[in-house]
Design a protein around this motif. Structure first.
Motif, mmCIF file in Angstrom:
data_model
loop_
_atom_site.group_PDB
_atom_site.id
_atom_site.type_symbol
_atom_site.label_atom_id
_atom_site.label_comp_id
_atom_site.label_asym_id
_atom_site.label_seq_id
_atom_site.Cartn_x
_atom_site.Cartn_y
_atom_site.Cartn_z
ATOM 1 N N THR A 72 0.603 -1.392 0.007
ATOM 2 C CA THR A 72 -0.128 0.039 0.033
ATOM 3 C C THR A 72 0.831 1.538 -0.294
ATOM 4 N N PRO A 73 0.878 1.956 -1.550
ATOM 5 C CA PRO A 73 2.012 3.679 -0.923
ATOM 6 C C PRO A 73 1.050 4.003 -0.391
ATOM 7 N N THR A 74 2.208 5.017 0.509
ATOM 8 C CA THR A 74 1.957 5.920 1.398
ATOM 9 C C THR A 74 1.841 7.851 0.912
ATOM 10 N N GLY A 75 3.070 7.561 -0.362
ATOM 11 C CA GLY A 75 2.988 8.698 -0.675
ATOM 12 C C GLY A 75 2.967 8.232 -2.143
ATOM 13 N N GLU A 76 2.923 10.462 -2.543
ATOM 14 C CA GLU A 76 3.490 9.889 -3.993
ATOM 15 C C GLU A 76 5.126 9.708 -4.274
ATOM 16 N N PRO A 77 5.132 9.734 -5.501
ATOM 17 C CA PRO A 77 6.008 8.748 -6.407
ATOM 18 C C PRO A 77 7.043 9.798 -6.216
ATOM 19 N N GLU A 78 8.740 9.452 -6.148
ATOM 20 C CA GLU A 78 9.581 10.872 -6.226
ATOM 21 C C GLU A 78 10.526 10.165 -6.678
ATOM 22 N N LEU A 79 10.921 11.913 -7.798
ATOM 23 C CA LEU A 79 12.081 10.836 -8.683
ATOM 24 C C LEU A 79 13.705 11.361 -7.795
ATOM 25 N N ALA A 80 14.036 10.523 -7.802
ATOM 26 C CA ALA A 80 15.807 11.002 -6.775
ATOM 27 C C ALA A 80 16.841 10.348 -8.308
ATOM 28 N N ARG A 81 18.108 11.668 -8.858
ATOM 29 C CA ARG A 81 19.035 11.878 -9.086
ATOM 30 C C ARG A 81 20.365 11.926 -8.700
ATOM 31 N N TYR A 82 21.146 11.008 -9.276
ATOM 32 C CA TYR A 82 22.382 10.855 -8.614
ATOM 33 C C TYR A 82 24.013 11.528 -9.017
ATOM 34 N N ASP A 83 23.297 11.582 -10.200
ATOM 35 C CA ASP A 83 24.647 12.323 -10.499
ATOM 36 C C ASP A 83 24.903 13.527 -11.278
ATOM 37 N N GLU A 84 25.637 13.788 -11.300
ATOM 38 C CA GLU A 84 26.554 15.725 -11.420
ATOM 39 C C GLU A 84 25.531 15.878 -13.307
ATOM 40 N N PRO A 85 25.067 16.714 -13.852
ATOM 41 C CA PRO A 85 23.692 16.767 -15.466
ATOM 42 C C PRO A 85 25.240 16.575 -16.300
ATOM 43 N N TRP A 86 26.570 16.578 -16.306
ATOM 44 C CA TRP A 86 27.398 16.420 -17.035
ATOM 45 C C TRP A 86 27.749 14.737 -17.190
ATOM 46 N N ALA A 87 27.377 13.407 -16.212
ATOM 47 C CA ALA A 87 27.323 12.631 -16.164
ATOM 48 C C ALA A 87 27.062 12.297 -17.382
ATOM 49 N N LEU A 88 28.009 11.085 -18.731
ATOM 50 C CA LEU A 88 27.243 10.687 -20.309
ATOM 51 C C LEU A 88 26.106 9.610 -19.224
ATOM 52 N N PRO A 89 24.771 10.090 -20.246
ATOM 53 C CA PRO A 89 23.885 9.789 -20.034
ATOM 54 C C PRO A 89 23.263 7.799 -19.201
ATOM 55 N N PHE A 90 24.229 6.907 -20.217
ATOM 56 C CA PHE A 90 24.365 5.540 -19.886
ATOM 57 C C PHE A 90 25.291 4.956 -18.244
ATOM 58 N N LEU A 91 25.437 6.186 -17.960
ATOM 59 C CA LEU A 91 26.296 5.922 -16.873
ATOM 60 C C LEU A 91 25.528 6.782 -14.913
ATOM 61 N N ARG A 92 24.053 7.544 -15.734
ATOM 62 C CA ARG A 92 23.232 8.523 -14.759
ATOM 63 C C ARG A 92 23.116 7.108 -13.941
ATOM 64 N N ARG A 93 22.527 7.288 -12.674
ATOM 65 C CA ARG A 93 21.284 6.189 -11.656
ATOM 66 C C ARG A 93 20.099 7.346 -11.112
ATOM 67 N N ASN A 94 19.721 7.184 -11.673
ATOM 68 C CA ASN A 94 17.959 7.246 -11.038
ATOM 69 C C ASN A 94 16.861 6.067 -10.843
ATOM 70 N N GLU A 95 16.674 6.831 -10.307
ATOM 71 C CA GLU A 95 15.691 6.303 -9.773
ATOM 72 C C GLU A 95 14.039 6.888 -9.218
#
Length: 103
Positions: A72-95
């Motif tokens: 049962t979800p208790t909150g709204e979805p949140e986007l987490a980005r872990y890398d600097e903006p200039w990181a190569l896209p295939f190396l970026r970690r997001n959740e």
């Protein structure tokens, strides 16, 4: 995370050795330190850019998985980005993260 006023919100997690009293004090008055209660999250990890279509797709995948596990979800979805903006896209970690009620 984008706020209503158009500003971005950035969160950092302090190591458990710190308390509200012992954590470093910000030197910018616009920075706030707030204590956030412990929470369980389900996440889906992905790489690349975080455009709205991709985030919506990953959010729906996560919602479907949670539903299949009867969580049962208790909150709204949140986007987490872990890398600097200039990181190569295939190396970026997001959740995409959704808080849920533990039973």
């Amino acid at each position: 995370m984008q706020q209503d006023d158009g500003k971005r919100c950035v969160q950092f997690t302090m190591p458990s050795k710190y308390t509200m009293e012992t954590s470093p004090k910000p030197n910018n008055p616009e920075v706030e330190i707030v204590e956030v209660r412990a929470q369980n999250y389900d996440i889906i990890k992905f790489s690349g850019f975080t455009g709205s279509d991709k985030v919506d797709k990953k959010t729906q995948e996560l919602r479907n998985w949670m539903q299949s596990k009867h969580l049962t979800p208790t909150g709204e979805p949140e986007l987490a980005r872990y890398d600097e903006p200039w990181a190569l896209p295939f190396l970026r970690r997001n959740e995409v993260m959704i808080a849920y009620e533990q039973k």
